[in-house]
Motif scaffolding. Structure first.
Motif, PDB file in Angstrom:
ATOM      1  N   PRO A 180       0.834  -1.214   0.000  1.00 10.76           N
ATOM      2  CA  PRO A 180       0.000   0.000   0.000  1.00 10.76           C
ATOM      3  C   PRO A 180       0.865   1.259   0.000  1.00 10.76           C
ATOM      4  N   GLY A 181       0.616   2.147  -0.954  1.00 13.90           N
ATOM      5  CA  GLY A 181       1.355   3.403  -1.027  1.00 13.90           C
ATOM      6  C   GLY A 181       2.601   3.365  -1.881  1.00 13.90           C
ATOM      7  N   CYS A 182       2.978   2.201  -2.398  1.00  9.80           N
ATOM      8  CA  CYS A 182       4.202   2.143  -3.195  1.00  9.80           C
ATOM      9  C   CYS A 182       3.999   2.802  -4.562  1.00  9.80           C
ATOM     10  N   CYS A 183       5.105   3.164  -5.199  1.00 13.20           N
ATOM     11  CA  CYS A 183       5.041   3.777  -6.520  1.00 13.20           C
ATOM     12  C   CYS A 183       4.818   2.712  -7.600  1.00 13.20           C
ATOM     13  N   GLU A 184       4.136   3.117  -8.649  1.00 11.36           N
ATOM     14  CA  GLU A 184       3.861   2.227  -9.772  1.00 11.36           C
ATOM     15  C   GLU A 184       4.827   2.530 -10.907  1.00 11.36           C
ATOM     16  N   VAL A 185       5.276   1.503 -11.602  1.00  9.86           N
ATOM     17  CA  VAL A 185       6.225   1.644 -12.703  1.00  9.86           C
ATOM     18  C   VAL A 185       5.591   1.116 -13.978  1.00  9.86           C
ATOM     19  N   GLN A 186       5.689   1.908 -15.054  1.00 10.76           N
ATOM     20  CA  GLN A 186       5.208   1.478 -16.359  1.00 10.76           C
ATOM     21  C   GLN A 186       6.256   1.825 -17.412  1.00 10.76           C
ATOM     22  N   TYR A 187       6.247   1.082 -18.506  1.00  3.54           N
ATOM     23  CA  TYR A 187       7.153   1.328 -19.621  1.00  3.54           C
ATOM     24  C   TYR A 187       6.337   1.905 -20.770  1.00  3.54           C
ATOM     25  N   GLU A 188       6.630   3.151 -21.114  1.00  2.08           N
ATOM     26  CA  GLU A 188       5.853   3.859 -22.131  1.00  2.08           C
ATOM     27  C   GLU A 188       6.787   4.514 -23.131  1.00  2.08           C
ATOM     28  N   GLY A 189       6.646   4.147 -24.396  1.00  2.34           N
ATOM     29  CA  GLY A 189       7.417   4.793 -25.450  1.00  2.34           C
ATOM     30  C   GLY A 189       8.921   4.686 -25.275  1.00  2.34           C
ATOM     31  N   LEU A 194       7.359   6.661 -13.622  1.00  5.83           N
ATOM     32  CA  LEU A 194       7.067   6.383 -12.219  1.00  5.83           C
ATOM     33  C   LEU A 194       5.881   7.223 -11.774  1.00  5.83           C
ATOM     34  N   ARG A 195       4.899   6.567 -11.156  1.00  6.94           N
ATOM     35  CA  ARG A 195       3.721   7.254 -10.648  1.00  6.94           C
ATOM     36  C   ARG A 195       3.563   7.012  -9.158  1.00  6.94           C
ATOM     37  N   SER A 196       3.170   8.062  -8.448  1.00  6.44           N
ATOM     38  CA  SER A 196       2.838   7.970  -7.031  1.00  6.44           C
ATOM     39  C   SER A 196       1.397   8.418  -6.864  1.00  6.44           C
ATOM     40  N   GLN A 197       0.548   7.525  -6.402  1.00  3.40           N
ATOM     41  CA  GLN A 197      -0.877   7.815  -6.235  1.00  3.40           C
ATOM     42  C   GLN A 197      -1.480   8.340  -7.535  1.00  3.40           C
ATOM     43  N   GLY A 198      -1.042   7.755  -8.648  1.00  2.29           N
ATOM     44  CA  GLY A 198      -1.578   8.077  -9.960  1.00  2.29           C
ATOM     45  C   GLY A 198      -0.938   9.255 -10.669  1.00  2.29           C
ATOM     46  N   THR A 199      -0.066   9.999  -9.970  1.00  2.00           N
ATOM     47  CA  THR A 199       0.575  11.174 -10.550  1.00  2.00           C
ATOM     48  C   THR A 199       1.981  10.829 -11.030  1.00  2.00           C
ATOM     49  N   VAL A 200       2.333  11.262 -12.249  1.00  2.00           N
ATOM     50  CA  VAL A 200       3.683  11.038 -12.754  1.00  2.00           C
ATOM     51  C   VAL A 200       4.661  11.890 -11.950  1.00  2.00           C
TER      52      VAL A 200
END
Length: 270
Positions: A180-189, A194-200
């Motif tokens: 809970p609360g960790c940052c999300e990582v996605q690979y785009e282009g 890196l997103r925290s609570q949905g914000t880049v």
């Protein structure tokens, strides 16, 4: 990294301090190590319109304010700590000792700390490609949410291999762990986002050259600040002893904002 900064176009009540236990892994502050506090204040006041207040850490430290919101720290300790003049992002961690141990285990470097700076503890580190970053354990300032919304637009790591760097930072900072609360990582282009609570909050891209003679080409973190007029800031930087490394205009018809990569006058190259 040299004293490089990127700028891009774009009544508070006292709140309870936020803890790094609730925002762990996310950027929580940015700071510039400097050799000359007065010269640094003069440059950023002229270019970005910042105002200043004292910091609790002592005479070598100052806090920059934008519209009354704390936006960055200045630490005139480059000579004292034998560190480069550079902008450094700090990431929130629940335990600075564990974060430093993870960095060392993965081939990174602990340059300074962890040291106690009430109300918390911090350390200055480098990843295995040499990019400098910091970690902070403890309370954040009371209006930290305002900083998150209005301070740096985002931070960007220009590194040798974005995917390798994402693994390193992910293991150190508990990114994409499902906690809970960790940052999300996605690979785009072709880059890591890196997103925290949905914000880049950060981006990582590839292409830096480790042995490049120009520090702006080697792996390093860039701090991007939002401004109303990129061209004016770029010209003001040149007028006050800095230099513009790159500048892009607004892209017609696409709504993209221009930006400039600026080097302050305290860097080795001018």
């Amino acid at each position: 990294m040299n004293h490089d900064t990127s700028v891009s176009g774009g009544s508070r009540k006292k709140r309870k301090a936020v803890s790094t236990h609730s925002v762990f892994g996310a950027p929580c502050w940015v700071s510039l190590t400097s050799r000359d506090l007065d010269a640094t204040e003069e440059f950023y006041s002229a270019v970005l319109g910042w105002r200043w207040r004292d910091a609790r850490l002592g005479d070598h430290f100052r806090i920059a304010l934008s519209d009354g919101v704390p936006i960055a720290g200045i630490a005139a300790v480059a000579g004292m700590w034998q560190t480069a003049v550079a902008w450094t992002p700090y990431f929130a961690v629940p335990d600075a000792d564990i974060a430093v141990a993870r960095v060392r285990e993965r081939g990174g470097t602990a340059a300074v700390g962890p040291l106690s700076f009430p109300p918390g503890r911090g350390a200055l580190l480098a990843d295995r490609d040499g990019a400098t970053f910091g970690v902070w354990q403890g309370e954040l300032f009371s209006d930290w949410e305002s900083w998150q919304r209005t301070a740096p637009a985002f931070i960007r790591l220009h590194t040798r291999n974005a995917f390798d760097a994402a693994i390193f930072y992910g293991e150190v900072l508990d990114w994409a762990t499902g906690k809970p609360g960790c940052c999300e990582v996605q690979y785009e282009g072709g880059e890591v986002v890196l997103r925290s609570q949905g914000t880049v909050v950060a981006r990582i891209d590839s292409g830096a050259v480790e042995a490049a003679p120009d520090p702006s080409v080697r792996p390093h973190w860039q701090i991007h600040f939002s401004v109303d007029d990129v061209a004016r800031c770029a010209r003001s930087a040149e007028k006050h002893g800095g230099s513009v490394l790159s500048e892009t205009d607004r892209e017609a018809g696409r709504g993209a904002l221009g930006g400039a990569l600026v080097r302050g006058p305290a860097g080795p190259r001018r």
